[in-house]
Design a protein around this motif. Structure first.
Motif, mmCIF file in Angstrom:
data_model
loop_
_atom_site.group_PDB
_atom_site.id
_atom_site.type_symbol
_atom_site.label_atom_id
_atom_site.label_comp_id
_atom_site.label_asym_id
_atom_site.label_seq_id
_atom_site.Cartn_x
_atom_site.Cartn_y
_atom_site.Cartn_z
ATOM 1 N N GLU A 159 1.183 -0.861 0.059
ATOM 2 C CA GLU A 159 -0.124 0.196 0.054
ATOM 3 C C GLU A 159 0.910 1.050 -0.152
ATOM 4 N N ALA A 160 1.747 1.014 0.453
ATOM 5 C CA ALA A 160 2.717 2.314 1.060
ATOM 6 C C ALA A 160 3.547 2.868 -0.474
ATOM 7 N N GLU A 161 4.040 1.344 -1.694
ATOM 8 C CA GLU A 161 4.492 1.434 -2.072
ATOM 9 C C GLU A 161 2.946 2.537 -3.517
ATOM 10 N N PHE A 162 2.486 1.732 -3.384
ATOM 11 C CA PHE A 162 0.697 2.376 -4.145
ATOM 12 C C PHE A 162 1.153 3.790 -4.485
ATOM 13 N N ILE A 163 0.634 4.380 -2.920
ATOM 14 C CA ILE A 163 0.627 5.561 -2.151
ATOM 15 C C ILE A 163 1.629 6.695 -3.151
ATOM 16 N N SER A 164 2.857 5.702 -2.820
ATOM 17 C CA SER A 164 3.710 6.443 -3.117
ATOM 18 C C SER A 164 3.939 6.419 -5.310
ATOM 19 N N ARG A 165 3.818 6.273 -5.155
ATOM 20 C CA ARG A 165 3.070 5.908 -7.129
ATOM 21 C C ARG A 165 1.970 7.259 -7.589
ATOM 22 N N LEU A 166 1.046 6.808 -6.293
ATOM 23 C CA LEU A 166 -0.207 8.228 -6.509
ATOM 24 C C LEU A 166 0.460 9.746 -6.114
ATOM 25 N N ARG A 167 1.446 9.725 -5.331
ATOM 26 C CA ARG A 167 2.099 10.500 -5.179
ATOM 27 C C ARG A 167 2.444 11.499 -6.266
ATOM 28 N N SER A 168 3.180 10.347 -7.122
ATOM 29 C CA SER A 168 4.325 10.750 -8.175
ATOM 30 C C SER A 168 3.360 11.438 -9.526
ATOM 31 N N ILE A 169 1.293 10.950 -9.073
ATOM 32 C CA ILE A 169 0.583 11.080 -10.384
ATOM 33 C C ILE A 169 0.454 13.196 -9.647
ATOM 34 N N ALA A 170 -0.126 12.760 -8.492
ATOM 35 C CA ALA A 170 -0.390 14.149 -8.050
ATOM 36 C C ALA A 170 0.193 15.117 -7.618
ATOM 37 N N THR A 171 0.771 15.555 -8.348
ATOM 38 C CA THR A 171 2.015 16.700 -8.433
ATOM 39 C C THR A 171 1.414 18.690 -8.143
ATOM 40 N N ASP A 172 -0.012 18.194 -8.569
ATOM 41 C CA ASP A 172 -0.455 19.971 -8.061
ATOM 42 C C ASP A 172 -0.181 20.135 -6.996
ATOM 43 N N PRO A 173 -0.353 20.950 -5.906
ATOM 44 C CA PRO A 173 -0.187 21.480 -4.779
ATOM 45 C C PRO A 173 -1.510 21.471 -4.001
ATOM 46 N N ALA A 174 -3.072 21.479 -4.965
ATOM 47 C CA ALA A 174 -3.484 21.508 -4.057
ATOM 48 C C ALA A 174 -3.644 19.872 -3.301
ATOM 49 N N ALA A 175 -3.460 18.562 -3.953
ATOM 50 C CA ALA A 175 -3.855 17.380 -3.304
ATOM 51 C C ALA A 175 -2.499 17.358 -2.765
ATOM 52 N N ARG A 176 -2.038 18.428 -1.371
ATOM 53 C CA ARG A 176 -0.895 18.716 -0.841
ATOM 54 C C ARG A 176 0.247 17.072 -0.718
ATOM 55 N N GLY A 177 0.129 16.521 -1.742
ATOM 56 C CA GLY A 177 1.147 15.046 -1.851
ATOM 57 C C GLY A 177 0.872 14.488 -1.456
ATOM 58 N N LEU A 178 -0.557 14.096 -0.946
ATOM 59 C CA LEU A 178 -1.650 13.145 -0.830
ATOM 60 C C LEU A 178 -1.005 12.676 0.973
ATOM 61 N N ALA A 179 -0.952 13.919 1.578
ATOM 62 C CA ALA A 179 0.000 13.672 3.122
ATOM 63 C C ALA A 179 -1.217 14.911 3.708
ATOM 64 N N ASP A 180 -2.076 14.675 3.211
ATOM 65 C CA ASP A 180 -3.143 15.124 4.464
ATOM 66 C C ASP A 180 -4.180 15.122 4.046
ATOM 67 N N ASP A 181 -4.923 15.225 4.877
ATOM 68 C CA ASP A 181 -6.664 15.118 5.573
ATOM 69 C C ASP A 181 -7.289 14.928 4.662
#
Lengths: 309, 309
Positions: free
Chosen positions: A3-25
């Motif tokens: 799951e961590a690798e999958f989310i890390s892969r999604l982070r490489s897609i979610a590059t817009d600042p609005a996504a906050r690196g998929l690391a926020d609530d």
């Protein structure tokens, strides 16, 4: 790919600042705060849970993410997998109650019928209005901040044990498990006073670790300060193990936040005005990770930090 | 409580005009168009489907709802149930490609792990910018309008039959099933010229019936005008049964729209400029429901109008 690798892969897609690196609530985008949480039968709720409570929980867990960003709730979209008729009817009744309670519009969504025997899965997208001065992130804590938490910790974890018949029941803990209360009003009021804020959904320690990582500092938590309810202490002795269990149980949906010590009086005043309990848990420092202490003695981190999913 | 009863109950909750009575492709709220569709293994996609294609389809079916409202796509939130590692990795690759193709931001979402053996379920919330002059609804068709459809109809249905080995395969139909193309550019361009618009996801006839019901008029559809592709006609004879099968197959993701006859020239010009095929299918009239004809002969509605879910 874990799951961590999958989310890390999604982070490489979610590059817009609005996504906050998929690391926020939640995402913060064009003045809106947006979040989407799923709950699955057998994972996030017990198969014999009351459908009204499942509906409440689906709404509440998403609103807790909005609360953590200081957002005012606006509307939701629902993804619903149909089951048997009586269950669906009761769910709809519970949804109606939850949406009214929080003043949310049901904007749309989708209903599907899963193959027979499949666990039911639901998704909710919640949309809120971001605070005018910006939504606090998880990443803004600075060394020297005070660490605060709302409410009491561990009730829902004991409530789950009660649901499983592992301990004698009381309503306070059962309610905390079944009917979490997102701290929306407090979150909106306190947002301008914090450096970082998030909700505790997977457990205090694991979530504090996420704030520490996002902020690039160390969070020091004093276990003796952990706020435990009388209802929890009615069934558990007040020992370090109880405090550790509370700090690693999930489903609390309280707010964890870091603020400059100069804000302490304002924070206490807001909490008093809203009749919300707040507790000073510790301090941030230069470093990384979570440091636990109990009455000034260092306590090693437990092996299980919280609910991993 | 059937699905229809459940949705009717949800409608009693979704009273805000933004929800459009849960009778439209999407919600239209504060200048945004919002939609949420789920897809479930074994229901909306075959268990042996390529994960890249599942990702594409999840994005495309949601964007087709935006296209039907003339919206420009902005961003998505993803609800994802983890499976095996290789599948997840390929899904993420496919998602990356689909989001880039449509210029969509990945804003956030949730990953969960379903119990072992459970069918995988995914949800996507898509957000778009509403057209300045308002998003067309399903309910605006008026007696005397012309009924139009984009592209060709029935390819995806035949593509599914090909996937199931029921008919000899060709790439055009397989691609239509695996990789639906939401008509975003055309939807945005034509929106100011239509009275009503929706996407065809469950089948032309069932969806036309929904437009008829929402608009309070009758939709007359000439089966001989139904646009069939050469790829479909390569494996099916051009008889009424073939046309009826195409009109009741799902997954087309073409746009069905009603417009004043005075707009016909403008519509044809837009379509030509964008290299999108448009076909005049029939007319609306005073009355209700869908009336099918074939070369001026009335044809009764089939028992199965489309994909019921």
């Amino acid at each position: 790919m874990s799951e961590a690798e999958f989310i890390s892969r999604l982070r490489s897609i979610a590059t817009d600042p609005a996504a906050r690196g998929l690391a926020d609530d939640a995402a913060v985008w064009e003045g809106l705060v947006l979040t989407h949480d799923m709950i699955i039968e057998g994972i996030h709720f017990l198969p014999d849970e009351r459908p009204q409570d499942v509906a409440w929980k689906l709404v509440a867990v998403n609103l807790s993410d909005l609360a953590a960003k200081g957002a005012a709730p606006l509307g939701v979209l629902l993804g619903y997998s149909l089951g048997d008729d009586a269950w669906d009817k009761a769910f709809a009744d519970g949804l109606d109650i939850a949406l009214r309670r929080f003043g949310l519009l049901l904007l749309g969504g989708d209903t599907v019928r899963a193959p027979a025997g499949a666990p039911r899965s639901f998704g909710l997208t919640a949309i809120g209005r971001a605070p005018e001065k910006g939504a606090p992130s998880r990443s803004g804590a600075r060394p020297g901040d005070q660490i605060w938490v709302t409410g009491t910790i561990g009730n829902a974890g004991v409530g789950l044990a009660m649901r499983l018949g592992e301990v004698e029941s009381n309503e306070t803990c059962l309610d905390a498990y079944r009917r979490p209360q997102p701290q929306l009003t407090f979150g909106q009021a306190v947002a301008p006073h914090v450096h970082a804020m998030m909700d505790i959904s997977d457990g205090l320690i694991i979530d504090a670790g996420r704030m520490a990582e996002a902020s690039g500092c160390r969070l020091g938590i004093m276990l003796e300060s952990l706020p435990l309810s009388a209802a929890l202490l009615a069934v558990r002795p007040d020992v370090v193990d109880t405090r550790m269990a509370a700090a690693t149980a999930g489903d609390d949906y309280q707010l964890l936040f870091a603020a400059d010590p100069a804000e302490a009086a304002a924070i206490r005043e807001i909490a008093e005005g809203l009749d919300v309990r707040v507790t000073l848990l510790g301090h941030t420092a230069v470093g990384e990770g979570v440091m636990l202490t109990h009455k000034a003695q260092r306590v090693p981190l437990p092996e299980r930090l919280g609910f991993m999913h």
